[in-house]
Design an enzyme around this catalytic site. Structure first.
Site, PDB file in Angstrom:
ATOM      1  N   ARG A 155       7.039   0.340   2.250  1.00 30.35           N
ATOM      2  CA  ARG A 155       6.901  -0.822   3.130  1.00 30.35           C
ATOM      3  C   ARG A 155       5.780  -1.730   2.649  1.00 30.35           C
ATOM      4  NH1 ARG A 155       5.064   3.912   4.862  1.00 30.35           N
ATOM      5  NH2 ARG A 155       3.499   4.111   6.524  1.00 30.35           N
ATOM      6  N   ARG A 194      -9.433  -9.416   9.869  1.00 29.76           N
ATOM      7  CA  ARG A 194      -9.128 -10.372   8.791  1.00 29.76           C
ATOM      8  C   ARG A 194      -9.942 -11.649   8.947  1.00 29.76           C
ATOM      9  NH1 ARG A 194      -3.043  -9.217   9.146  1.00 29.76           N
ATOM     10  NH2 ARG A 194      -2.972  -7.169   8.151  1.00 29.76           N
ATOM     11  N   CYS A 214      -9.862 -13.606  17.808  1.00 31.67           N
ATOM     12  CA  CYS A 214     -10.533 -12.434  18.369  1.00 31.67           C
ATOM     13  C   CYS A 214     -11.871 -12.263  17.653  1.00 31.67           C
ATOM     14  CB  CYS A 214      -9.689 -11.191  18.148  1.00 31.67           C
ATOM     15  SG  CYS A 214      -7.965 -11.412  18.642  1.00 31.67           S
ATOM     16  N   CYS A 242      -4.163 -18.437  14.318  1.00 34.95           N
ATOM     17  CA  CYS A 242      -3.887 -17.648  15.515  1.00 34.95           C
ATOM     18  C   CYS A 242      -4.076 -18.569  16.715  1.00 34.95           C
ATOM     19  CB  CYS A 242      -4.847 -16.472  15.628  1.00 34.95           C
ATOM     20  SG  CYS A 242      -4.787 -15.391  14.177  1.00 34.95           S
ATOM     21  N   ARG A 260       0.822  -1.203   0.000  1.00 31.95           N
ATOM     22  CA  ARG A 260       0.000   0.000   0.000  1.00 31.95           C
ATOM     23  C   ARG A 260       0.861   1.261   0.000  1.00 31.95           C
ATOM     24  NH1 ARG A 260      -4.766  -0.934   1.878  1.00 31.95           N
ATOM     25  NH2 ARG A 260      -4.198  -1.617   3.964  1.00 31.95           N
ATOM     26  N   TYR A 261       1.908   1.254   0.803  1.00 29.52           N
ATOM     27  CA  TYR A 261       2.805   2.400   0.904  1.00 29.52           C
ATOM     28  C   TYR A 261       4.062   2.091   0.105  1.00 29.52           C
ATOM     29  CZ  TYR A 261       0.014   3.107   5.184  1.00 29.52           C
ATOM     30  OH  TYR A 261      -0.994   3.267   6.097  1.00 29.52           O
ATOM     31  N   CYS A 274     -11.999  -9.660  14.779  1.00 30.88           N
ATOM     32  CA  CYS A 274     -10.876  -9.692  13.823  1.00 30.88           C
ATOM     33  C   CYS A 274     -11.209  -9.015  12.493  1.00 30.88           C
ATOM     34  CB  CYS A 274     -10.466 -11.128  13.553  1.00 30.88           C
ATOM     35  SG  CYS A 274      -9.108 -11.256  12.370  1.00 30.88           S
ATOM     36  N   LYS A 293      -3.559   4.023   7.096  1.00 28.65           N
ATOM     37  CA  LYS A 293      -3.886   4.485   8.445  1.00 28.65           C
ATOM     38  C   LYS A 293      -3.920   6.005   8.497  1.00 28.65           C
ATOM     39  CE  LYS A 293      -1.641   0.413  10.327  1.00 28.65           C
ATOM     40  NZ  LYS A 293      -1.120  -0.093   9.036  1.00 28.65           N
ATOM     41  N   ASP A 338      -8.022   2.952   9.964  1.00 27.55           N
ATOM     42  CA  ASP A 338      -7.491   2.314   8.757  1.00 27.55           C
ATOM     43  C   ASP A 338      -8.582   2.496   7.701  1.00 27.55           C
ATOM     44  OD1 ASP A 338      -5.800   0.899   7.099  1.00 27.55           O
ATOM     45  OD2 ASP A 338      -5.329  -0.591   8.639  1.00 27.55           O
ATOM     46  N   ASP A 353     -12.385  -1.556  12.746  1.00 29.62           N
ATOM     47  CA  ASP A 353     -12.711  -1.584  11.317  1.00 29.62           C
ATOM     48  C   ASP A 353     -14.156  -2.022  11.082  1.00 29.62           C
ATOM     49  OD1 ASP A 353     -10.163  -0.822  10.510  1.00 29.62           O
ATOM     50  OD2 ASP A 353      -9.436  -2.893  10.475  1.00 29.62           O
TER      51      ASP A 353
HETATM   52  C1  LIG Z   1      -0.339  -1.042   8.855  1.00 26.41           C
HETATM   53  C2  LIG Z   1       0.233  -1.349   7.572  1.00 26.41           C
HETATM   54  C3  LIG Z   1       1.587  -1.073   7.297  1.00 26.41           C
HETATM   55  C4  LIG Z   1       2.509  -0.467   8.313  1.00 26.41           C
HETATM   56  O1  LIG Z   1       2.106   0.825   8.656  1.00 26.41           O
HETATM   57  P1  LIG Z   1       2.945   1.679   9.698  1.00 26.41           P
HETATM   58  O2  LIG Z   1       2.158   2.921   9.898  1.00 26.41           O
HETATM   59  O3  LIG Z   1       4.285   1.913   9.072  1.00 26.41           O
HETATM   60  O4  LIG Z   1       3.060   0.864  10.947  1.00 26.41           O
HETATM   61  C5  LIG Z   1       2.063  -1.371   6.054  1.00 26.41           C
HETATM   62  N1  LIG Z   1       1.276  -1.902   5.098  1.00 26.41           N
HETATM   63  C6  LIG Z   1      -0.020  -2.164   5.327  1.00 26.41           C
HETATM   64  C7  LIG Z   1      -0.842  -2.726   4.238  1.00 26.41           C
HETATM   65  C8  LIG Z   1      -0.586  -1.903   6.576  1.00 26.41           C
HETATM   66  O5  LIG Z   1      -1.886  -2.177   6.793  1.00 26.41           O
HETATM   67  S1  SF4 Z   2      -7.142  -9.882  15.321  1.00 21.47           S
HETATM   68 FE1  SF4 Z   2      -7.451 -11.598  13.887  1.00 21.47          FE
HETATM   69  S2  SF4 Z   2      -5.442 -11.994  13.002  1.00 21.47           S
HETATM   70 FE2  SF4 Z   2      -5.122 -10.785  14.865  1.00 21.47          FE
HETATM   71  S3  SF4 Z   2      -4.778 -12.288  16.508  1.00 21.47           S
HETATM   72 FE3  SF4 Z   2      -6.958 -11.775  16.513  1.00 21.47          FE
HETATM   73  S4  SF4 Z   2      -7.889 -13.324  15.209  1.00 21.47           S
HETATM   74 FE4  SF4 Z   2      -5.708 -13.371  14.768  1.00 21.47          FE
END
Ligand SMILES: *Cc1c(COP(=O)(O)O)cnc(C)c1O
Ligand code: SF4
Length: 389
Positions: free
Chosen positions: A136, A154, A149, A145, A132-133, A152, A357, A350, A313
């Site tokens: 990174r 995801r 959670c 996991c 995305r960025y 979650c 973010k 996010d 989210d």
């Molecule tokens: C959170 C995230 C990051 C890291 O973001 P930082 O602000 O640098 O901690 C990088 N890529 C994705 C897709 C993310 O969701």
């Molecule tokens: S938030 Fe989702 S991915 Fe993260 S520890 Fe909990 S269940 Fe696992």
């Protein structure tokens, strides 16, 4: 099988009864815990995954019972006996319980909710990698996991407990990162990367480390909180070979900071791994400023630097966990200036659809005109700052 997970099928019938009564005793009487309780393999083998077992451990509410029934085969449920033991069984509103035990509300959907709330799938150049960025990338290595959670983000992809990404898929992600010279930071997440076998995770780390333009590697994990015994000498000895390595640990509530978690974080910090926290703002769990402030203080005591608080989210079926954004802004207001600066994380949303973010903060700059800025401090006192001509 390359993951740590050892349960395939939920235990059934009489075995389940026998198993849960043993766990019930260990949960109720800490003195009765055998040495194996402190072994992560035992913890994983004995994860609580079925209605039958959970019903033996706590009297469930009707909404929980319905939630667990409906979750079966649809949404993952697994709770380590260790994490379950933190539940206050007298308190139906226990923050540990709310995070771990499904409720019927998870099946109340709202039209704004999204399967992929942060647009990860649409920013994925190769499977398992979210870019995305420019500088990174996020590498999603598995779907397992220690504890699932209930909120979650995801949830669309966790819980099947497939083996971690196969080597040809990792190879594709690795080649992508290697070919993009702008990527200086890779964040390894899942699922939970610490659910992988140590040597398998090491294979990924070694390979990534060999990329010259990759300045740092990060691990995103909740295992030090839900399965702290996983942080053992073997793991820490492996991790410290791959510096600069950072770790972001997902914490939700001060009750999670136990002697076991303190020990795990101490070992990681002693191995020179800078530890940060990530916390999701959750209704009825950590949405009071006193609770959040206490969590931030407890984190600093175990050498974890608060990093992010996330607005929850818009993931499917998580509406009952979401708070208004103003709740988070108010928490930030109650932190900044009122406590150690290190205890103040950044509150972010996010962005739905994949904007990344976005920080959301109380407003301290009240007005700005002709080089004169009017500011307020944490006590709402007004100050002026004059910029140079
Ligand atoms: C959170 C995230 C990051 C890291 O973001 P930082 O602000 O640098 O901690 C990088 N890529 C994705 C897709 C993310 O969701
Ligand atoms: S938030 Fe989702 S991915 Fe993260 S520890 Fe909990 S269940 Fe696992």
């Amino acid at each position: 099988m390359d993951g740590l997970s050892v349960t395939a099928e939920p235990p059934s019938g009489s075995t389940a009864r026998k198993l849960s009564s043993g766990i019930a005793e260990y949960i109720e009487y800490p003195d009765s815990r055998p040495d194996s309780w402190y072994d992560w393999r035992w913890q994983l083998k004995n994860r609580i995954t079925s209605l039958e077992v959970i019903r033996d451990l706590i009297p469930l509410t009707r909404r929980e019972e319905e939630g667990i029934k409906r979750a079966q085969g649809r949404l993952a449920m697994a709770i380590t006996p260790y994490f379950f033991s933190l539940i206050d069984r007298q308190d139906q509103k226990c923050p540990i319980r709310k995070q771990a035990v499904p409720r019927l509300e998870e099946f109340t959907l709202s039209s704004c909710e999204l399967v992929d709330p942060c647009g990860e799938d649409s920013h994925s150049p190769v499977p398992g990698l979210v870019h995305r960025y420019p500088d990174r990338a996020l590498l999603i290595v598995n779907d397992s996991c220690a504890m699932y959670c209930r909120y979650c983000t995801r949830r669309r992809m966790v819980g099947a407990e497939h083996p971690p990404m196969p080597s040809d898929r990792f190879e594709d992600a690795y080649k992508y990162i290697k070919s993009k010279k702008t990527i200086r930071d890779v964040l390894i997440s899942g699922g939970d990367p610490l659910m992988m076998k140590t040597e398998h995770l090491e294979g990924y780390l070694r390979k990534l480390r060999s990329i010259p333009h990759l300045e740092m590697i990060r691990l995103g994990t909740r295992v030090p909180v839900t399965l702290p015994m996983r942080v053992d000498e073997e793991l820490v000895t492996m991790l410290r070979k791959y510096h600069p390595l950072y770790m972001s640990i997902h914490f939700s509530h001060p009750k999670e900071i136990t002697p076991e978690v303190t020990k795990a974080c101490g070992m990681l910090a002693d191995a020179g791994i800078p530890l940060g926290s990530q916390t999701v703002l959750l209704r009825g769990i950590n949405d009071r400023p006193t609770v959040m402030k206490k969590l931030m203080h407890e984190l600093l005591k175990i050498r974890v630097r608060p990093y992010y608080i996330y607005q929850c989210d818009m993931a499917m079926g998580t509406g009952h966990f979401r708070t208004p954004v103003s709740v988070g802004i108010n928490i930030m207001e109650e932190l900044r200036g009122h406590t150690t600066g290190y205890a103040v994380p950044t509150f972010v949303i996010d962005a739905p659809g994949g904007g990344g973010k976005i920080p959301v903060t109380p407003t301290y700059l009240i007005s700005q005109a002709k080089g004169r800025m009017t500011l307020r401090n944490y006590e709402n006192k007004i100050y002026n700052y004059v910029e140079p001509d």
